[in-house]
Scaffold this motif. Structure first.
Motif, PDB file in Angstrom:
ATOM      1  N   MET A   1      48.456  27.606  33.708  1.00  0.00           N
ATOM      2  CA  MET A   1      47.195  28.136  33.184  1.00  0.00           C
ATOM      3  C   MET A   1      47.240  29.655  33.236  1.00  0.00           C
ATOM      4  N   ALA A   2      47.163  30.288  32.076  1.00  0.00           N
ATOM      5  CA  ALA A   2      47.168  31.740  32.033  1.00  0.00           C
ATOM      6  C   ALA A   2      45.815  32.273  32.477  1.00  0.00           C
ATOM      7  N   ILE A   3      45.836  33.249  33.397  1.00  0.00           N
ATOM      8  CA  ILE A   3      44.595  33.867  33.856  1.00  0.00           C
ATOM      9  C   ILE A   3      44.564  35.295  33.340  1.00  0.00           C
ATOM     10  N   ASP A   4      43.683  35.552  32.382  1.00  0.00           N
ATOM     11  CA  ASP A   4      43.471  36.905  31.901  1.00  0.00           C
ATOM     12  C   ASP A   4      41.967  37.113  31.803  1.00  0.00           C
ATOM     13  N   TYR A   5      41.526  38.208  31.232  1.00  0.00           N
ATOM     14  CA  TYR A   5      40.099  38.472  31.148  1.00  0.00           C
ATOM     15  C   TYR A   5      39.362  37.359  30.415  1.00  0.00           C
ATOM     16  N   TYR A   6      39.994  36.775  29.419  1.00  0.00           N
ATOM     17  CA  TYR A   6      39.306  35.762  28.631  1.00  0.00           C
ATOM     18  C   TYR A   6      39.261  34.417  29.345  1.00  0.00           C
ATOM     19  N   ALA A   7      40.269  34.139  30.197  1.00  0.00           N
ATOM     20  CA  ALA A   7      40.204  32.940  31.018  1.00  0.00           C
ATOM     21  C   ALA A   7      39.106  33.082  32.058  1.00  0.00           C
TER      22      ALA A   7
ATOM     23  N   LEU B   1      48.259  28.167  39.096  1.00  0.00           N
ATOM     24  CA  LEU B   1      47.568  29.406  39.423  1.00  0.00           C
ATOM     25  C   LEU B   1      48.165  30.052  40.656  1.00  0.00           C
ATOM     26  N   GLY B   2      48.429  31.348  40.554  1.00  0.00           N
ATOM     27  CA  GLY B   2      48.792  32.173  41.692  1.00  0.00           C
ATOM     28  C   GLY B   2      47.659  33.138  41.956  1.00  0.00           C
TER      29      GLY B   2
ATOM     30  N   ASP C   1      50.072  36.408  33.121  1.00  0.00           N
ATOM     31  CA  ASP C   1      50.547  35.039  33.200  1.00  0.00           C
ATOM     32  C   ASP C   1      49.567  34.169  33.984  1.00  0.00           C
ATOM     33  N   ASN C   2      50.041  33.564  35.096  1.00  0.00           N
ATOM     34  CA  ASN C   2      49.189  32.670  35.871  1.00  0.00           C
ATOM     35  C   ASN C   2      48.698  33.316  37.161  1.00  0.00           C
ATOM     36  N   ILE C   3      48.681  34.649  37.208  1.00  0.00           N
ATOM     37  CA  ILE C   3      48.366  35.364  38.452  1.00  0.00           C
ATOM     38  C   ILE C   3      47.015  36.061  38.346  1.00  0.00           C
ATOM     39  N   LEU C   4      46.212  35.922  39.399  1.00  0.00           N
ATOM     40  CA  LEU C   4      44.948  36.626  39.499  1.00  0.00           C
ATOM     41  C   LEU C   4      44.912  37.376  40.822  1.00  0.00           C
ATOM     42  N   VAL C   5      44.581  38.666  40.773  1.00  0.00           N
ATOM     43  CA  VAL C   5      44.451  39.491  41.967  1.00  0.00           C
ATOM     44  C   VAL C   5      43.001  39.913  42.099  1.00  0.00           C
ATOM     45  N   ALA C   6      42.408  39.636  43.265  1.00  0.00           N
ATOM     46  CA  ALA C   6      41.005  39.991  43.505  1.00  0.00           C
ATOM     47  C   ALA C   6      40.915  40.959  44.675  1.00  0.00           C
TER      48      ALA C   6
END
Length: 235
Positions: A1-7, A162-163, A199-204
């Protein structure tokens, strides 16, 4: 699952430009963790987490919350079905080995999370997490004594779905006053530099890029406290 602004827009009903606000990034983290609570997997190994709390820094004042933050987040992730590896007051060698070992665990996992509470700094546009034995007499020492955020992102990227990297570390550089600058002057900034989802990475982050976050007055930092109070990730 791609995580970007639109996801992320799909997850929380926000438009991409609004995600520049730190409170909305926290909301993204909470919603993502809450979503995991309603998802079942065949084995716990499909969800893996590395939780690090660094508070007892040897050469700068200690931080009061990270050990509590790491302990409570780790317990919450276990209730969400994660296999959790814990690390507290870690030296550079401890952190380096932990990331190598965790990277092996993420291979074949569906979701991989790294949570770090402690000191983090930006130097020359790069984000770094500080082990408790860091000295940082010069900005040139950072690459040898700290862990680059890219290392964390690389390890969680091995997860198939998801990462997720959660950083409760956007604090002022405790070494700023004593750190010597190299001749090839590099900036040493407050907080962290912005990282784009890929890609599949989200940093918070605990605070907007270029700003700092406080420890609060309770058992947990305000950032961790908000995560723990969420129904899906709460205690």
């Amino acid at each position: 699952m791609a995580i970007d602004y639109y996801a992320v827009d799909f997850l929380v009903g926000l438009t991409p430009p609004m995600l520049k606000k730190p409170r909305l990034w926290l909301l993204v983290a909470i919603v993502a963790l809450g979503t995991m609570a309603g998802t079942s997997f065949a084995v716990a190994a499909s969800r893996v987490a590395l939780v690090i709390g660094n508070g007892a820094y040897q050469r700068v004042p200690r931080l009061p919350n990270p050990l509590n933050d790491a302990s409570d987040v780790g317990a919450s992730l276990e209730r969400l079905g994660f296999s959790v590896r814990r690390l507290t007051d870690a030296t550079f060698d401890n952190m380096r080995r932990a990331f190598i070992e965790f990277g092996r665990e993420t291979t074949g996992s569906e979701i991989a999370i790294i949570f770090f509470a402690g000191h983090g700094i930006e130097v020359g546009g790069e984000n770094w997490l500080l082990p408790v034995d860091a000295e940082l007499r010069s900005d040139l020492d950072v690459a040898s004594e700290a862990i680059n955020l890219k290392t964390l992102m690389l390890q969680v990227s091995k997860a198939s779905r998801l990462g997720f990297v959660l950083l409760d570390a956007c604090r002022s550089n405790p070494f700023a006053a004593s750190m010597q600058r190299s001749v090839r002057t590099r900036t040493v900034e407050r907080g962290f530099a912005r990282v784009e989802p890929e890609d599949n990475i989200l940093v918070a982050y605990a605070a907007r890029e270029g700003t700092t976050a406080g420890d609060g007055n309770g058992r947990n930092s305000p950032y961790t406290e908000a995560l723990l109070k969420n129904r899906g990730a709460g205690r």
